[in-house]
Design a protein around this motif. Structure first.
Motif, PDB file in Angstrom:
ATOM      1  N   TRP A 185      25.631 -42.580 -35.912  1.00  0.00           N
ATOM      2  CA  TRP A 185      26.807 -42.385 -34.820  1.00  0.00           C
ATOM      3  C   TRP A 185      28.246 -42.860 -35.594  1.00  0.00           C
ATOM      4  CZ3 TRP A 185      27.606 -39.691 -30.657  1.00  0.00           C
ATOM      5  CH2 TRP A 185      26.475 -39.515 -29.926  1.00  0.00           C
ATOM      6  N   LEU A 186      29.012 -42.150 -35.712  1.00  0.00           N
ATOM      7  CA  LEU A 186      30.391 -42.486 -36.248  1.00  0.00           C
ATOM      8  C   LEU A 186      31.538 -42.734 -35.105  1.00  0.00           C
ATOM      9  CD1 LEU A 186      30.437 -40.300 -39.553  1.00  0.00           C
ATOM     10  CD2 LEU A 186      29.980 -42.488 -39.281  1.00  0.00           C
ATOM     11  N   LEU A 187      32.426 -43.559 -35.102  1.00  0.00           N
ATOM     12  CA  LEU A 187      33.560 -43.441 -34.326  1.00  0.00           C
ATOM     13  C   LEU A 187      34.878 -43.100 -35.117  1.00  0.00           C
ATOM     14  CD1 LEU A 187      35.178 -44.312 -31.687  1.00  0.00           C
ATOM     15  CD2 LEU A 187      35.315 -46.665 -32.750  1.00  0.00           C
ATOM     16  N   VAL A 188      35.650 -42.213 -34.513  1.00  0.00           N
ATOM     17  CA  VAL A 188      36.830 -41.575 -35.327  1.00  0.00           C
ATOM     18  C   VAL A 188      37.942 -42.765 -34.361  1.00  0.00           C
ATOM     19  CG1 VAL A 188      38.826 -40.133 -35.795  1.00  0.00           C
ATOM     20  CG2 VAL A 188      35.950 -39.637 -35.819  1.00  0.00           C
ATOM     21  N   ALA A 189      38.693 -43.322 -35.001  1.00  0.00           N
ATOM     22  CA  ALA A 189      39.601 -44.553 -34.512  1.00  0.00           C
ATOM     23  C   ALA A 189      41.066 -44.610 -35.196  1.00  0.00           C
ATOM     24  CB  ALA A 189      38.964 -45.464 -34.069  1.00  0.00           C
ATOM     25  N   TRP A 190      41.937 -44.689 -34.513  1.00  0.00           N
ATOM     26  CA  TRP A 190      43.305 -45.181 -35.374  1.00  0.00           C
ATOM     27  C   TRP A 190      42.970 -46.673 -35.747  1.00  0.00           C
ATOM     28  CZ3 TRP A 190      47.271 -42.857 -37.619  1.00  0.00           C
ATOM     29  CH2 TRP A 190      48.590 -43.571 -38.162  1.00  0.00           C
ATOM     30  N   CYS A 191      43.008 -47.045 -36.807  1.00  0.00           N
ATOM     31  CA  CYS A 191      43.100 -48.360 -37.258  1.00  0.00           C
ATOM     32  C   CYS A 191      44.308 -49.041 -37.607  1.00  0.00           C
ATOM     33  CB  CYS A 191      42.147 -48.633 -38.484  1.00  0.00           C
ATOM     34  SG  CYS A 191      42.162 -50.234 -39.270  1.00  0.00           S
ATOM     35  N   ARG A 192      44.517 -50.058 -36.751  1.00  0.00           N
ATOM     36  CA  ARG A 192      46.141 -50.724 -36.876  1.00  0.00           C
ATOM     37  C   ARG A 192      46.063 -51.437 -37.983  1.00  0.00           C
ATOM     38  NH1 ARG A 192      48.289 -52.166 -30.723  1.00  0.00           N
ATOM     39  NH2 ARG A 192      48.139 -50.137 -29.882  1.00  0.00           N
ATOM     40  N   ARG A 201      31.040 -46.835 -38.643  1.00  0.00           N
ATOM     41  CA  ARG A 201      29.705 -46.485 -38.283  1.00  0.00           C
ATOM     42  C   ARG A 201      29.269 -47.469 -37.344  1.00  0.00           C
ATOM     43  NH1 ARG A 201      25.691 -46.346 -43.492  1.00  0.00           N
ATOM     44  NH2 ARG A 201      24.389 -47.411 -41.839  1.00  0.00           N
ATOM     45  N   LEU A 202      28.747 -47.032 -36.189  1.00  0.00           N
ATOM     46  CA  LEU A 202      28.709 -47.870 -34.858  1.00  0.00           C
ATOM     47  C   LEU A 202      27.348 -49.120 -35.375  1.00  0.00           C
ATOM     48  CD1 LEU A 202      29.973 -45.746 -33.369  1.00  0.00           C
ATOM     49  CD2 LEU A 202      28.560 -45.904 -31.799  1.00  0.00           C
ATOM     50  N   ASP A 203      26.748 -48.722 -36.335  1.00  0.00           N
ATOM     51  CA  ASP A 203      25.697 -49.652 -36.548  1.00  0.00           C
ATOM     52  C   ASP A 203      26.270 -50.839 -37.461  1.00  0.00           C
ATOM     53  OD1 ASP A 203      25.917 -47.907 -38.867  1.00  0.00           O
ATOM     54  OD2 ASP A 203      23.788 -48.070 -39.394  1.00  0.00           O
ATOM     55  N   ARG A 204      27.558 -50.754 -37.927  1.00  0.00           N
ATOM     56  CA  ARG A 204      28.206 -51.786 -38.864  1.00  0.00           C
ATOM     57  C   ARG A 204      29.098 -52.484 -37.728  1.00  0.00           C
ATOM     58  NH1 ARG A 204      29.075 -48.324 -44.278  1.00  0.00           N
ATOM     59  NH2 ARG A 204      26.925 -48.725 -45.040  1.00  0.00           N
ATOM     60  N   ILE A 205      29.237 -52.193 -36.705  1.00  0.00           N
ATOM     61  CA  ILE A 205      30.273 -52.868 -35.534  1.00  0.00           C
ATOM     62  C   ILE A 205      29.461 -54.039 -35.252  1.00  0.00           C
ATOM     63  CG2 ILE A 205      31.441 -53.010 -33.450  1.00  0.00           C
ATOM     64  CD1 ILE A 205      32.043 -49.812 -33.931  1.00  0.00           C
ATOM     65  N   LYS A 206      29.737 -55.302 -35.686  1.00  0.00           N
ATOM     66  CA  LYS A 206      28.929 -56.486 -35.398  1.00  0.00           C
ATOM     67  C   LYS A 206      29.444 -57.205 -33.861  1.00  0.00           C
ATOM     68  CE  LYS A 206      26.554 -55.858 -38.921  1.00  0.00           C
ATOM     69  NZ  LYS A 206      25.344 -55.045 -38.889  1.00  0.00           N
ATOM     70  N   LYS A 207      30.615 -57.045 -33.767  1.00  0.00           N
ATOM     71  CA  LYS A 207      31.025 -57.505 -32.501  1.00  0.00           C
ATOM     72  C   LYS A 207      32.300 -56.584 -31.705  1.00  0.00           C
ATOM     73  CE  LYS A 207      30.830 -62.581 -33.570  1.00  0.00           C
ATOM     74  NZ  LYS A 207      31.525 -63.635 -33.471  1.00  0.00           N
ATOM     75  N   LEU A 208      32.163 -56.431 -30.378  1.00  0.00           N
ATOM     76  CA  LEU A 208      33.172 -55.373 -29.951  1.00  0.00           C
ATOM     77  C   LEU A 208      33.781 -55.890 -28.754  1.00  0.00           C
ATOM     78  CD1 LEU A 208      32.706 -51.858 -29.580  1.00  0.00           C
ATOM     79  CD2 LEU A 208      33.176 -53.089 -27.451  1.00  0.00           C
ATOM     80  N   GLU A 209      35.055 -56.004 -28.629  1.00  0.00           N
ATOM     81  CA  GLU A 209      35.757 -56.624 -27.251  1.00  0.00           C
ATOM     82  C   GLU A 209      36.780 -55.542 -26.917  1.00  0.00           C
ATOM     83  OE1 GLU A 209      38.591 -59.929 -25.630  1.00  0.00           O
ATOM     84  OE2 GLU A 209      38.046 -60.061 -27.825  1.00  0.00           O
ATOM     85  N   ILE A 210      36.722 -55.061 -25.593  1.00  0.00           N
ATOM     86  CA  ILE A 210      37.671 -53.818 -24.973  1.00  0.00           C
ATOM     87  C   ILE A 210      38.590 -54.857 -24.473  1.00  0.00           C
ATOM     88  CG2 ILE A 210      37.903 -52.239 -23.269  1.00  0.00           C
ATOM     89  CD1 ILE A 210      35.141 -51.445 -23.510  1.00  0.00           C
ATOM     90  N   LEU A 211      39.864 -54.538 -24.867  1.00  0.00           N
ATOM     91  CA  LEU A 211      41.090 -55.370 -24.515  1.00  0.00           C
ATOM     92  C   LEU A 211      41.827 -54.599 -23.400  1.00  0.00           C
ATOM     93  CD1 LEU A 211      42.693 -56.169 -27.922  1.00  0.00           C
ATOM     94  CD2 LEU A 211      40.976 -57.487 -26.793  1.00  0.00           C
ATOM     95  N   GLU A 212      42.477 -55.443 -22.504  1.00  0.00           N
ATOM     96  CA  GLU A 212      43.010 -54.853 -21.410  1.00  0.00           C
ATOM     97  C   GLU A 212      44.325 -54.094 -21.797  1.00  0.00           C
ATOM     98  OE1 GLU A 212      44.325 -57.835 -18.476  1.00  0.00           O
ATOM     99  OE2 GLU A 212      42.109 -58.429 -17.994  1.00  0.00           O
ATOM    100  N   GLU A 213      45.002 -54.387 -22.731  1.00  0.00           N
ATOM    101  CA  GLU A 213      45.997 -53.459 -23.571  1.00  0.00           C
ATOM    102  C   GLU A 213      45.669 -51.893 -23.774  1.00  0.00           C
ATOM    103  OE1 GLU A 213      49.043 -53.274 -27.348  1.00  0.00           O
ATOM    104  OE2 GLU A 213      47.908 -55.123 -26.834  1.00  0.00           O
ATOM    105  N   LYS A 214      46.437 -51.077 -23.305  1.00  0.00           N
ATOM    106  CA  LYS A 214      46.172 -49.619 -23.279  1.00  0.00           C
ATOM    107  C   LYS A 214      47.057 -49.027 -24.526  1.00  0.00           C
ATOM    108  CE  LYS A 214      44.082 -49.390 -19.288  1.00  0.00           C
ATOM    109  NZ  LYS A 214      42.720 -48.710 -19.190  1.00  0.00           N
ATOM    110  N   PHE A 215      46.724 -48.002 -25.215  1.00  0.00           N
ATOM    111  CA  PHE A 215      47.350 -47.285 -26.282  1.00  0.00           C
ATOM    112  C   PHE A 215      47.716 -46.033 -25.671  1.00  0.00           C
ATOM    113  CE2 PHE A 215      42.938 -46.301 -27.130  1.00  0.00           C
ATOM    114  CZ  PHE A 215      42.857 -45.037 -27.429  1.00  0.00           C
ATOM    115  N   ASN A 216      48.591 -45.512 -26.436  1.00  0.00           N
ATOM    116  CA  ASN A 216      49.163 -44.075 -25.848  1.00  0.00           C
ATOM    117  C   ASN A 216      48.017 -43.040 -26.328  1.00  0.00           C
ATOM    118  OD1 ASN A 216      51.753 -45.093 -25.001  1.00  0.00           O
ATOM    119  ND2 ASN A 216      52.866 -44.971 -27.145  1.00  0.00           N
ATOM    120  N   PRO A 217      47.840 -42.304 -25.664  1.00  0.00           N
ATOM    121  CA  PRO A 217      46.686 -41.151 -25.907  1.00  0.00           C
ATOM    122  C   PRO A 217      47.313 -40.308 -27.160  1.00  0.00           C
ATOM    123  CG  PRO A 217      46.843 -41.395 -23.553  1.00  0.00           C
ATOM    124  CD  PRO A 217      47.918 -41.982 -24.080  1.00  0.00           C
TER     125      PRO A 217
END
Length: 230
Positions: A185-192, A201-217
Motif C-alpha cells: 500500500w502506498l500513500l500519496v501525500a504532500w510532505c511539508r 509505504r504504509l508498512d514503513r510508517i512506524k507511528k502515526l498521529e492525526i492532528l486537529e489542524e486541517k489543511f487546504n484540500p
C-alpha cells in the motif's frame, strides 16, 4: 452460514425491499422474480412475519406492508463506510461483469442511506483510491483506516517514517490518495518537510498521529495528479 442460507437471506432482504417500493405484490410475481416456487415464497413471507415485519395479506390480491411501516435506515460509521468503498474498488477488479453489476447496485443502495457528509467523504475516497490488477499478494498495515479518515477529513498528519536505509524521520504530511501496488500500500501525500508530493509505504510508517489542524484540500483528481507529476 452455508450457500443456501446466504441465498435465502439475500432473497428475504430483496422481498422486503420489493414490498417497500410496491404497494401490492402477489406470491406468483415474487416466485417468478426470484426463480423459486410459490411454496418457497409462502415460507419466506412467514419468516418475515415471524421476524416482526407487519405484512398484510389481501385475499386474491397479494401482500403489502402495513401503512406507515418503514425499515429503519442502516447507520454506518465513517470508518465502516470507508471500508465498504475500499471493498467496492476491489470488486471492480473482478472479471465477472454480472458480479460487478450486482455489487455496484448493492453499494448504491448502501450509499442511499448514508448521511450526506459521510456520502461525500466516501465518494472522495473512491476517487482517491487506486488498485493494481494483481491483488494476490499480502499487504500488512495498521494505518489504512486512520489514513482514510485523515484523507477525507483533510487532517494534517504526523508520521515517523523509516526509509530503505532504516533511517527514521518525522514528517508532517497532507494525505492525498491511497494506491495499492502488487507489493504494498502506498500513500500519496504532500510532505511539508520536502515541500513536494511524496510516496510513503504504509508498512514503513512506524507511528502515526492525526492532528486537529486541517489543511487546504488539493483541488485535483488522482488522474490529474498523475498527469501533472508523472
Amino acid at each position: 452460514m452455508n450457500g443456501n442460507d446466504t441465498k435465502r437471506l439475500s432473497r428475504l432482504t430483496a422481498i422486503l425491499t420489493q414490498l417497500q417500493t410496491k404497494r401490492l405484490l402477489t406470491a406468483s410475481e415474487l416466485a417468478n422474480k426470484f426463480s423459486v416456487s410459490i411454496r418457497t415464497i409462502y415460507r419466506d413471507i412467514r419468516a418475515l412475519e415471524q421476524a416482526g415485519v407487519p405484512i398484510l395479506t389481501e385475499d386474491g390480491k397479494g401482500y403489502k406492508l402495513m401503512e406507515g411501516y418503514k425499515i429503519p435506515p442502516v447507520m454506518f460509521t465513517e470508518s465502516q463506510a470507508n471500508a465498504l468503498i475500499l471493498a467496492e474498488q476491489l470488486v471492480l477488479k473482478n472479471k465477472d461483469t454480472s458480479f460487478i453489476k450486482d455489487y455496484i447496485e448493492a453499494i448504491d443502495k448502501i450509499k442511499a442511506v448514508l448521511g450526506h457528509t459521510i456520502k461525500d467523504k466516501a465518494n472522495l475516497l473512491a476517487e482517491r483510491t487506486r488498485f493494481s490488477q494483481n491483488m494476490n499478494s499480502e499487504r500488512n498495515s495498521n494505518n489504512l483506516s486512520d489514513l482514510q479518515f485523515a484523507l477525507t477529513n483533510f487532517c494534517l498528519t504526523r508520521i515517523e517514517y523509516t526509509n530503505e536505509a532504516n533511517s527514521a524521520t518525522d514528517r508532517l504530511i497532507e494525505p492525498f490518495a491511497l494506491i495499492s501496488t502488487q507489493e504494498n500500500w502506498l500513500l500519496v501525500a504532500w510532505c511539508r518537510l520536502r515541500n513536494e508530493f511524496r510516496f510513503f509505504r504504509l508498512d514503513r510508517i512506524k507511528k502515526l498521529e492525526i492532528l486537529e489542524e486541517k489543511f487546504n484540500p488539493h483541488q485535483m483528481t488522482l488522474q490529474e495528479y498523475f498527469d501533472r507529476y508523472h
